[in-house]
Scaffold this motif. Structure first.
Motif, mmCIF file in Angstrom:
data_model
loop_
_atom_site.group_PDB
_atom_site.id
_atom_site.type_symbol
_atom_site.label_atom_id
_atom_site.label_comp_id
_atom_site.label_asym_id
_atom_site.label_seq_id
_atom_site.Cartn_x
_atom_site.Cartn_y
_atom_site.Cartn_z
ATOM 1 N N GLU A 1 1.931 10.657 -10.901
ATOM 2 C CA GLU A 1 2.232 9.496 -9.894
ATOM 3 C C GLU A 1 0.860 8.855 -9.697
ATOM 4 N N ASP A 2 0.718 7.768 -10.142
ATOM 5 C CA ASP A 2 -0.463 6.867 -9.853
ATOM 6 C C ASP A 2 -0.514 6.116 -8.757
ATOM 7 N N TYR A 3 -0.387 6.769 -7.538
ATOM 8 C CA TYR A 3 -0.576 5.789 -6.027
ATOM 9 C C TYR A 3 -1.685 5.128 -6.132
ATOM 10 N N ASN A 4 -1.709 3.833 -5.729
ATOM 11 C CA ASN A 4 -2.734 3.051 -5.567
ATOM 12 C C ASN A 4 -3.836 3.117 -6.640
ATOM 13 N N MET A 5 -3.607 2.805 -7.803
ATOM 14 C CA MET A 5 -4.361 3.050 -8.858
ATOM 15 C C MET A 5 -5.663 2.160 -8.807
ATOM 16 N N VAL A 6 -6.902 2.745 -8.787
ATOM 17 C CA VAL A 6 -7.982 2.001 -8.565
ATOM 18 C C VAL A 6 -8.969 2.025 -9.734
ATOM 19 N N TYR A 7 -8.766 2.929 -10.813
ATOM 20 C CA TYR A 7 -9.650 2.873 -11.964
ATOM 21 C C TYR A 7 -9.026 3.761 -12.927
ATOM 22 N N ARG A 8 -8.862 3.194 -14.216
ATOM 23 C CA ARG A 8 -8.145 3.897 -15.505
ATOM 24 C C ARG A 8 -9.290 3.785 -16.614
ATOM 25 N N LEU A 9 -9.642 5.095 -16.960
ATOM 26 C CA LEU A 9 -10.188 5.226 -18.379
ATOM 27 C C LEU A 9 -9.315 6.145 -19.182
ATOM 28 N N ASP A 10 -8.521 5.453 -20.057
ATOM 29 C CA ASP A 10 -7.573 6.230 -20.818
ATOM 30 C C ASP A 10 -7.967 6.783 -21.854
ATOM 31 N N ALA A 11 -7.226 7.461 -22.798
ATOM 32 C CA ALA A 11 -7.809 8.180 -23.929
ATOM 33 C C ALA A 11 -8.073 6.971 -24.946
ATOM 34 N N ILE A 12 -7.523 6.196 -25.166
ATOM 35 C CA ILE A 12 -7.786 4.851 -25.992
ATOM 36 C C ILE A 12 -9.006 4.512 -25.606
ATOM 37 N N LEU B 1 0.834 -1.216 0.147
ATOM 38 C CA LEU B 1 0.095 0.131 0.047
ATOM 39 C C LEU B 1 0.911 1.104 0.116
ATOM 40 N N GLU B 2 0.669 2.045 -1.038
ATOM 41 C CA GLU B 2 1.297 3.452 -1.147
ATOM 42 C C GLU B 2 0.575 4.500 -0.150
ATOM 43 N N GLY B 3 0.696 4.320 0.972
ATOM 44 C CA GLY B 3 -0.162 5.037 1.673
ATOM 45 C C GLY B 3 -1.604 5.412 1.583
ATOM 46 N N LEU B 4 -2.241 6.032 2.251
ATOM 47 C CA LEU B 4 -3.863 6.315 2.025
ATOM 48 C C LEU B 4 -4.004 7.090 0.690
ATOM 49 N N ASN B 5 -3.668 7.009 -0.458
ATOM 50 C CA ASN B 5 -3.500 7.856 -1.469
ATOM 51 C C ASN B 5 -4.109 6.891 -2.480
ATOM 52 N N PHE B 6 -4.938 7.403 -3.296
ATOM 53 C CA PHE B 6 -5.852 6.387 -4.292
ATOM 54 C C PHE B 6 -5.883 7.328 -5.659
ATOM 55 N N THR B 7 -5.755 6.813 -6.723
ATOM 56 C CA THR B 7 -5.856 7.589 -7.984
ATOM 57 C C THR B 7 -7.042 6.982 -9.096
ATOM 58 N N VAL B 8 -7.608 7.845 -9.743
ATOM 59 C CA VAL B 8 -8.574 7.577 -10.407
ATOM 60 C C VAL B 8 -7.799 8.476 -12.015
ATOM 61 N N GLU B 9 -7.992 7.695 -13.012
ATOM 62 C CA GLU B 9 -7.311 8.336 -14.107
ATOM 63 C C GLU B 9 -8.612 8.153 -15.008
#
Length: 704
Positions: free
Chosen positions: A246-257, A84-92
């Protein structure tokens, strides 16, 4: 005013659940406390206790959170964190897909599931701050209908301590929106000074253990801001961005493609100006286009130089087969031999007796920087009017956005400080007045055009200095971000998007500096024109293009997406970029910007991958997914781990891909789904190919 309608979409719900499921197992509660109370004693503000509410502490272990995170990452085809990268969560989420909608929805859902009610939204600029506030305004009724309650939201103002006290003491859902410059200088900022009650403003916040949401973290989290954020004593941090560094603890990704393939954003077309080398002539020629007359003989609209009494000016004339440009130009020597031998409407070309041939939109001869910009402005107006004439009766407002290099090119000041039009404003009005008459053939559309004055249909959005003059933002894109018409234009562009979408509002063309690249978008931007030279070191193109990617809406506020049955999705959702360089160069640069942020995409053919896709309009079932996987393995198209083999690519190239008989009717759709595993490019269409327009300039003459 157009009131935009909102609806829950599956990909947005997936993003909301990705965050909320991290805390599965957490109880539901919020806690009352006494602001500033020392353990075992009175409040540090005396014996008049101030009762406030805070987010309950996280009651599950980090091991449980990591376990939840792994489940979410597996579900969303993301690389799993070893720790776990701390309590940080990323949505892209790609620009234009509803990032703000998603985190507002997440606030409601976190409160519903776990009782948390204190949130802090941190943004990098005043522009984004105002955009977020406008989104809360627009979505308030939508979410009130879904959740039966409303959020108390406000923009941080250091002069209004009562807002901070209410934030702390109110037991409902409370959201404060703040830009990072309002708190990241601890030694000089009012956030850290005591107010009338002897309480620091930051103390109202820290005691609530707020959940921090960072909008565009790549622009927020400098060294100073990262340090200052720690002062807020947050429960955890959520980061939302299309391009996270920086994608700390990535939980969701909806990228350009994903966004482009799933048709969640507009298609991109590009009109470029292709600067070529030496041509056979130094005469200025610009073939604007073709007109088909009643007798079916085409005429060409061509811009040439014409000798007048005291000067030589560029002028658009209509010519037919046999016309002589030497005569039409009033005997300018450079046009000797330019007699029209053929006008071909099928190939969009004009040929002269001296052998010179031009395509529609092609430029040759001497063209300076200012005239290049004039051509771009003209092409933007033409593209705007073409779309507007087709979509006006569908109730769709068309907007065009110009990015310029310096404010003075749009609005300038004389020696007495009086505001006056800059060169781009003058060129715009000249070109608009020259072109608009050609589009008054439809009586209904004609009435619309004639209601709008040329002066009122364009507006500017820029920073403003202490003297009240428009100014360029600083090197970091900062500024007061007010407008040339001060409150009215600023409110219209930044705060009152619904009015800007209304066909009754005359503003259709917006001029801006790069400060508008983040924090503002409008679903009905259909043209973006870049009136500045591109620096290869800058990363601005994708941000600028992002201002127009959102799917458009009509006067009823309906989003014109694939589910909208009353008109064709593709017809309504094309963003045209009028570039300042060739299509090839612009598209290559934009593709590079998209691609460098693409990472950790699915690369193996698995049932899980197939189940998340559709064959046409039908989602792939478990049975069909199993059959596809079995056939690909049987035919040697994948290895034991699901990676595509050379045999698949070979059979694909030869159009010999094998599949069981019952799936053969769907083979083309299956191939398109599988393409996602290896094709990480976005289709960028050359507008010249669709309209047979080529813009070319003689490089030798241009450099003189």
């Amino acid at each position: 005013m157009v009131k935009q309608k909102f609806k829950k979409q599956q990909f947005q719900e997936d993003a909301v659940n990705a965050v909320c499921d991290v805390f599965e197992g957490q109880g539901k509660d919020n806690l009352q406390y006494i602001l500033g109370k020392k353990q075992g004693g009175l409040s540090k503000y005396g014996d008049s206790n101030i009762y406030a509410w805070k987010n309950a502490d996280i009651g599950i272990s980090e091991e449980t959170i990591l376990k939840n995170l792994h489940k979410i990452q597996k579900r969303n085809d993301l690389k799993q964190n070893p720790a776990l990268e701390g309590l940080n969560f990323t949505v892209e989420m790609e620009t234009g897909t509803g990032k703000t909608y998603v985190y507002i929805n997440t606030i409601f859902e976190l409160h519903k599931r776990y009782g948390w009610n204190k949130f802090l939204i941190v943004v990098p600029s005043i522009a984004i701050r105002e955009g977020v506030k406008a989104s809360f305004d627009a979505m308030e009724e939508h979410f009130a209908t879904l959740y039966g309650k409303k959020i108390r939201y406000f923009i941080f103002d250091s002069s209004k301590a009562s807002q901070l006290e209410s934030f702390a003491t109110n037991s409902g859902i409370n959201v404060m929106i703040i830009n990072n410059h309002a708190f990241n200088k601890t030694e000089t900022n009012n956030m850290y000074k005591k107010g009338e009650r002897g309480i620091k403003l930051i103390d109202y916040i820290t005691g609530t253990n707020p959940i921090i949401i960072i909008d565009e973290p790549q622009s927020v989290e400098g060294k100073q801001t990262k340090s200052a954020l720690k002062e807020f004593n947050s429960s955890f941090t959520l980061r939302y961005s299309a391009t996270p560094k920086e994608d700390y603890n990535m939980v969701y990704r909806l990228d350009a493609i994903d966004a482009f393939r799933k048709r969640l954003v507009k298609k991109i077309h590009v009109k470029g100006i292709d600067i070529k080398g030496t041509t056979a002539t130094h005469s200025y020629l610009y073939l604007e286009g073709m007109d088909i007359s009643k007798n079916h003989y085409p005429k060409a609209r061509i811009e040439i130089e014409v000798k007048q009494k005291n000067e030589v000016v560029k002028k658009t004339v209509k010519v037919s087969q046999g016309d002589d440009l030497f005569t039409i130009s009033n005997n300018l020597q450079e046009y000797k031999g330019f007699k029209v031998s053929e006008i071909n409407a099928n190939t969009n070309t004009i040929t002269f007796t001296n052998g010179i041939r031009l395509f529609s939109g092609e430029v040759s001869g001497e063209v300076n920087e200012e005239h290049k910009r004039r051509i771009q402005i003209r092409e933007t107006i033409k593209s705007h009017l073409n779309k507007e004439s087709n979509l006006y009766e569908k109730g769709i407002k068309i907007l065009s956005l110009f990015f310029i290099d310096e404010v003075k090119n749009y609005r300038d000041y004389d020696e007495q400080g009086n505001q006056q039009d800059g060169k781009f404003a003058k060129i715009f009005e000249e070109e608009y007045n020259n072109i608009v008459g050609e589009y008054k053939t439809n009586p209904i559309y004609k009435q619309y055009l004639e209601r709008i004055s040329t002066q009122k249909t364009h507006e500017g959005y820029f920073s403003i200095d202490k003297k009240g003059h428009l100014t360029n933002p600083d090197e970091k894109g900062r500024g007061e971000n007010k407008s040339c018409d001060d409150v009215s234009a600023y409110d219209l562009i930044m705060k009152r998007k619904g009015l800007l979408l209304d066909l009754k509002e005359p503003t259709r063309f917006i001029f801006s500096h790069s400060a508008l690249r983040e924090g503002w978008d409008n679903p009905n931007v259909f043209q973006i024109c870049v009136l500045r030279n591109t620096d290869p070191k800058e990363v601005r193109t994708r941000q600028e293009v992002g201002r127009g990617l959102r799917l458009c809406v009509n006067q009823n506020g309906d989003r014109i997406d694939e589910e909208f049955e009353e008109m064709d999705f593709t017809q309504a959702n094309i963003l045209t970029i009028i570039a300042n360089d060739s299509y090839e160069d612009f598209a290559k640069g934009l593709q590079h910007e998209f691609s460098k942020n693409i990472k950790d995409r699915p690369s193996k053919l698995t049932k899980e991958f197939l189940l998340k896709n559709k064959l046409g309009e039908t989602r792939i079932s478990d049975e069909i997914a199993t059959k596809i996987c079995n056939d690909f393995l049987k035919n040697g198209y994948v290895d034991d781990f699901g990676a595509l083999t050379d045999k698949y690519y070979s059979d694909l190239e030869q159009n010999k891909v094998q599949i069981r008989d019952e799936l053969k009717p769907k083979l083309e759709l299956i191939v398109e789904v599988v393409k996602q595993l290896y094709d990480n490019t976005i289709k960028i269409v050359n507008e010249d190919d669709t309209n047979k327009i080529r813009n070319k300039i003689n490089q030798t003459n241009f450099n003189h």
